[in-house]
Design an enzyme around this catalytic site. Structure first.
Site, PDB file in Angstrom:
ATOM      1  CG  ASP A   5      -9.844  -6.557 -42.950  1.00 40.01           C
ATOM      2  OD1 ASP A   5     -10.693  -6.760 -43.587  1.00 40.01           O
ATOM      3  OD2 ASP A   5      -8.834  -5.701 -43.434  1.00 40.01           O
ATOM      4  CE  LYS A  30      -7.636  -9.070 -43.155  1.00 39.90           C
ATOM      5  NZ  LYS A  30      -8.168  -9.112 -44.827  1.00 39.90           N
ATOM      6  CE  LYS A  54      -9.380  -1.837 -47.666  1.00 41.02           C
ATOM      7  NZ  LYS A  54      -9.981  -2.756 -48.427  1.00 41.02           N
ATOM      8  CG  ASP A  87      -7.598  -3.214 -45.129  1.00 40.70           C
ATOM      9  OD1 ASP A  87      -6.316  -2.879 -45.267  1.00 40.70           O
ATOM     10  OD2 ASP A  87      -7.978  -4.270 -45.239  1.00 40.70           O
ATOM     11  CD  GLU A 106      -4.730  -6.317 -44.922  1.00 42.72           C
ATOM     12  OE1 GLU A 106      -4.936  -6.018 -46.720  1.00 42.72           O
ATOM     13  OE2 GLU A 106      -6.058  -6.677 -44.735  1.00 42.72           O
ATOM     14  NE  ARG A 160      -3.880 -12.225 -50.059  1.00 39.73           N
ATOM     15  CZ  ARG A 160      -4.468 -11.526 -51.769  1.00 39.73           C
ATOM     16  NH1 ARG A 160      -3.901 -12.191 -52.690  1.00 39.73           N
ATOM     17  NH2 ARG A 160      -5.604 -11.585 -51.868  1.00 39.73           N
ATOM     18  CG  ASP A 180      -6.636  -2.756 -50.130  1.00 38.51           C
ATOM     19  OD1 ASP A 180      -6.680  -3.409 -48.697  1.00 38.51           O
ATOM     20  OD2 ASP A 180      -7.465  -2.624 -50.321  1.00 38.51           O
TER      21      ASP A 180
HETATM   22  N1  BES Z   1     -10.089  -6.456 -45.884  1.00 39.85           N
HETATM   23  C1  BES Z   1      -9.361  -6.493 -47.521  1.00 39.85           C
HETATM   24  C2  BES Z   1     -10.948  -7.491 -47.676  1.00 39.85           C
HETATM   25  C3  BES Z   1     -12.630  -7.283 -48.373  1.00 39.85           C
HETATM   26  C4  BES Z   1     -12.870  -5.846 -48.791  1.00 39.85           C
HETATM   27  C5  BES Z   1     -13.163  -7.949 -47.775  1.00 39.85           C
HETATM   28  C6  BES Z   1     -13.924  -5.156 -48.925  1.00 39.85           C
HETATM   29  C7  BES Z   1     -14.382  -7.258 -47.614  1.00 39.85           C
HETATM   30  C8  BES Z   1     -15.208  -6.205 -48.804  1.00 39.85           C
HETATM   31  C9  BES Z   1      -8.328  -7.363 -48.155  1.00 39.85           C
HETATM   32  O1  BES Z   1      -7.731  -6.811 -47.032  1.00 39.85           O
HETATM   33  C10 BES Z   1      -8.341  -6.388 -49.192  1.00 39.85           C
HETATM   34  O2  BES Z   1      -8.004  -5.226 -49.637  1.00 39.85           O
HETATM   35  N2  BES Z   1      -7.888  -7.338 -50.532  1.00 39.85           N
HETATM   36  C11 BES Z   1      -7.872  -6.916 -51.912  1.00 39.85           C
HETATM   37  C12 BES Z   1      -6.229  -7.637 -52.709  1.00 39.85           C
HETATM   38  C13 BES Z   1      -6.194  -7.045 -53.649  1.00 39.85           C
HETATM   39  C14 BES Z   1      -5.487  -5.846 -53.404  1.00 39.85           C
HETATM   40  C15 BES Z   1      -5.828  -8.333 -54.567  1.00 39.85           C
HETATM   41  C16 BES Z   1      -9.003  -6.770 -52.595  1.00 39.85           C
HETATM   42  O3  BES Z   1      -9.765  -7.874 -52.137  1.00 39.85           O
HETATM   43  O4  BES Z   1      -9.403  -6.034 -53.087  1.00 39.85           O
HETATM   44 ZN    ZN Z   2      -8.762  -6.358 -44.947  1.00 39.41          ZN
HETATM   45 ZN    ZN Z   3      -6.859  -5.298 -47.487  1.00 40.79          ZN
END
Ligand code: BES
Ligand code: ZN
Ligand code: ZN
Length: 480
Positions: A271, A248, A260, A253, A332, A334, A330
Site C-alpha cells: 500500500d 501514497k 480488513k 494497511d 486512509e 485519501r 480503511d
Molecule cells: N489500500 C486500499 C485500496 C486497495 C485495496 C488497493 C485492495 C488495492 C487492492 C485502500 O486504503 C482501501 O482500503 N480502500 C477502500 C475504501 C473504502 C473503505 C471506501 C476500498 O477500496 O475498499
Molecule cells: Zn490503503
Molecule cells: Zn485502506
C-alpha cells in the site's frame, strides 16, 4: 522510537536483488551468442545466414518463426552458435516479447544480431532486464543465473539503464515486507536516493506533524509503533518548471478499526506502492537530469490498530482547513494524500501528479494491469494515454464526475472520507482528492495496483512499476 528489523532481512541494500547494470554490457566479446529476431515470413524467405546443417537442425526442432518460438542451434563442433526468436506475423517485437525470449535463455552472454531501430532496441533491452529481476535477498538459496546482453553499437543505453534502475527500485520497495519497510525505512530509502543525487530531503515525524499542520497524516498514522511522517524531497534548479510527485506511502494497511479481512490484508505491504512509483520516477528524472525542479512528497504511515487509533465517526482536521468525518478508517490513503496535496498545491507547481494504491474499486473496474487516470485536463490526459500506449505502460481514463460529489457530503463536517454507498468508489476517492488541489492547473491522479498477481515474462509476481515509464516519456517530451 525503537525500530529494529524484526526479521533477518538482507544485510545490505545491494544484497537485495540483481544489479541492473550487470545485465547489459558495453564491451563486445567474441563469445557472445548472436540472437536473430525473425517474423514467419522472414524465416520462410531464408533471412538467417545459416549452414544447411543448421537449417536442418532448426527445422527438426519445429521452428518456423511462430510468435515466441525460440531455438538455439549449434556450430559444426556442437557448440551453441546462435539463437532464433520468432515474432509470428508482427513487424517488431515489444517489451514483453523480449522478456519472454530472455527468460527462456540459458545463463550466458548474448548479442543482438538484428537491427531493431532505436525504439525497438530500447524495448528489447528493457524487456531483457525486466525479465531478470528477482527478489530473493531473504532466501538462503539465490539464483545466480544471469543472461548478459551486449548493447548494440551506436545505441546509447543510458535511458534504458536509468529506467531499469527506477523500475527495480520500485519493485524492491514494494516487495520489501512491512516489517522492514515501515514509515521510517521508507524515509531512509528516500534519504539514500536523495544522497545519491544530491537532492535535499526533510522529514517531519510524529507530533511535529501536528505542530507543522499535517493533522490528517498524524491521525491516520498515530496508532502505529513506527511514527507517521511526511517526506519532502527537492532536486533541481529552482527556476526550472516545477514538477511535484506525491505518493501514497501507507506501509501497511490493516484497514484500521474497520479492519480488513485476512485475504484483504494479505498483500497490504504494497500500500506504499504509490510512494514507490514517486521515488522510482524521481530516480529516473534525476539520473537523466531532466530540466525540472522536482519535488517528491510522501506521507508515510502505517494504518494500524491501537487505543489511540482514529475511529469511524471521528471528525478530523486537514491542513487545508476542511473537516472530514470518518465513515471508514480503511479509506486512509485519501486522508494522508489530502495533507500532502495541500502542501504541494501551496506553491502552485506547473505539474502535480499523485500515485496511489487508493481503491479496490479501481481494480474491480479495470483489473490489476490498468491503472486509472483522473484529470480535468483533456490535453494532459491525451498525452499521458498516448505515452502509456507507446511505452507498453498503459492506463485508462476515468471521469471526475461532478454529480458524485454529493456522495461525499457530511451532515456534520465539510466532507466524508468515503461515500456511504459503494458505487464508483475510485471516482469518489479522486473527487475527494480534488478538494485539496485548488491552484494547480495541471493535476493528474493515478489509482494503481503496483502489483503483479501472477508471473509473466518481465512481470514477476509481486511489486510492479506502473505509469512511471509513461510519465517519464511525457515529461521528456514536455520539458526537454
Ligand atoms: N489500500 C486500499 C485500496 C486497495 C485495496 C488497493 C485492495 C488495492 C487492492 C485502500 O486504503 C482501501 O482500503 N480502500 C477502500 C475504501 C473504502 C473503505 C471506501 C476500498 O477500496 O475498499
Ligand atoms: Zn490503503
Ligand atoms: Zn485502506
Amino acid at each position: 522510537m525503537l525500530n529494529l528489523p524484526i526479521c533477518a532481512g538482507p544485510e545490505k541494500k545491494s544484497d537485495m536483488t540483481i544489479a541492473p547494470k550487470s545485465l547489459l554490457s558495453k564491451k563486445p566479446a567474441a563469445a557472445a551468442i548472436p540472437i536473430r529476431i525473425l517474423s514467419k515470413s522472414q524465416y520462410k524467405a531464408g533471412k538467417a545466414p545459416l549452414s544447411s546443417a543448421q537449417k536442418k537442425w532448426i527445422r527438426a526442432a519445429g521452428f518456423d518463426g511462430e510468435k515466441h518460438q525460440t531455438v538455439a542451434y549449434p556450430d559444426e563442433k556442437g557448440n551453441k552458435a546462435g539463437v532464433l526468436f520468432g515474432i509470428g506475423d508482427a513487424e517488431s517485437l515489444d517489451v514483453w516479447s523480449a522478456a519472454k525470449l530472455a527468460e527462456g535463455l540459458e545463463a550466458g552472454r548474448y548479442r543482438l544480431d538484428t537491427k531493431l531501430g532505436s525504439k525497438g532496441t530500447s524495448d528489447f533491452l528493457l524487456g531483457w532486464c525486466f525479465a531478470q529481476y528477482r527478489f530473493d535477498g531473504y532466501k538462503k538459496e539465490r539464483s545466480e543465473k544471469v543472461r548478459i546482453l551486449e548493447v548494440p553499437e551506436n545505441f546509447n543505453a543510458t535511458r534504458v539503464r536509468m529506467i531499469v534502475d527506477g523500475v527495480f527500485l520500485i519493485r524492491d520497495l514494494v516487495n520489501t515486507p512491512a516489517n522492514d519497510m515501515g514509515p521510517s525505512a521508507l524515509a531512509a530509502a528516500a534519504k539514500s536516493l536523495a544522497k545519491e543525487f544530491k537532492a535535499n530531503v526533510t522529514v517531519t515525524a510524529g507530533d511535529q506533524l501536528l505542530k507543522d499542520n499535517f493533522p490528517a497524516i498524524h491521525a491516520v498514522g498515530r496508532a502505529a509503533a513506527d511514527a507517521p511522517r511526511l517526506i519532502d524531497l527537492r532536486w533541481g534548479n529552482a527556476k526550472a518548471p516545477k514538477v511535484t510527485l506525491v505518493g501514497k506511502g501507507v506501509c501497511f494497511d490493516s484497514g484500521g478499526l474497520d479492519i480488513k479481512s485476512a485475504s484483504g490484508m494479505r498483500i497490504m505491504k504494497k500500500d506504499m506502492g504509490g510512494a514507490a512509483q514517486a521515488l522510482g520516477l524521481a530516480r529516473m528524472i534525476m539520473a537523466l537530469k531532466l530540466p525540472v525542479r522536482l519535488r517528491v512528497l510522501i506521507p508515510a504511515v502505517e494504518n494500524s490498530i491501537a487505543g489511540n487509533a482514529y475511529r469511524p465517526g471521528d471528525i478530523i482536521k486537514t491542513r487545508k482547513g476542511l473537516s472530514v468525518e470518518i465513515t471508514n478508517t480503511d479509506a486512509e490513503g485519501r486522508l494522508v494524500l489530502a495533507d500532502a496535496l495541500t502542501l504541494a498545491d501551496e506553491e502552485n507547481p506547473d505539474l502535480l501528479l499523485d500515485f496511489a494504491t487508493l481503491t479496490g474499486a479501481a481494480r474491480v473496474a479495470l483489473g490489476g494491469d490498468l491503472p486509472a487516470l483522473f484529470t480535468d485536463d483533456d490535453v494532459l490526459a491525451e498525452k499521458l494515454l498516448i505515452s502509456g500506449r507507446d511505452e507498453s505502460d498503459p492506463m485508462w481514463r476515468l471521469p471526475l464526475w461532478p454529480d458524485y460529489e454529493d456522495d461525499l457530503k457530511s451532515p456534520v463536517a465539510d466532507l466524508l472520507n468515503a461515500a456511504e454507498n459503494s458505487f464508483a468508489g475510485s471516482i469518489t476517492a479522486a473527487l475527494f482528492l480534488r478538494n485539496f488541489v485548488e491552484q494547480t492547473k495541471n493535476w493528474a491522479h493515478f489509482d494503481l495496483y503496483a502489483w503483479n498477481q501472477k508471473n509473466r515474462p518481465g512481470r514477476p509476481q509481486g511489486g510492479e512499476a506502473m505509469t512511471v515509464r509513461a510519465v517519464l516519456h511525457y515529461l521528456q517530451a514536455a520539458f526537454q
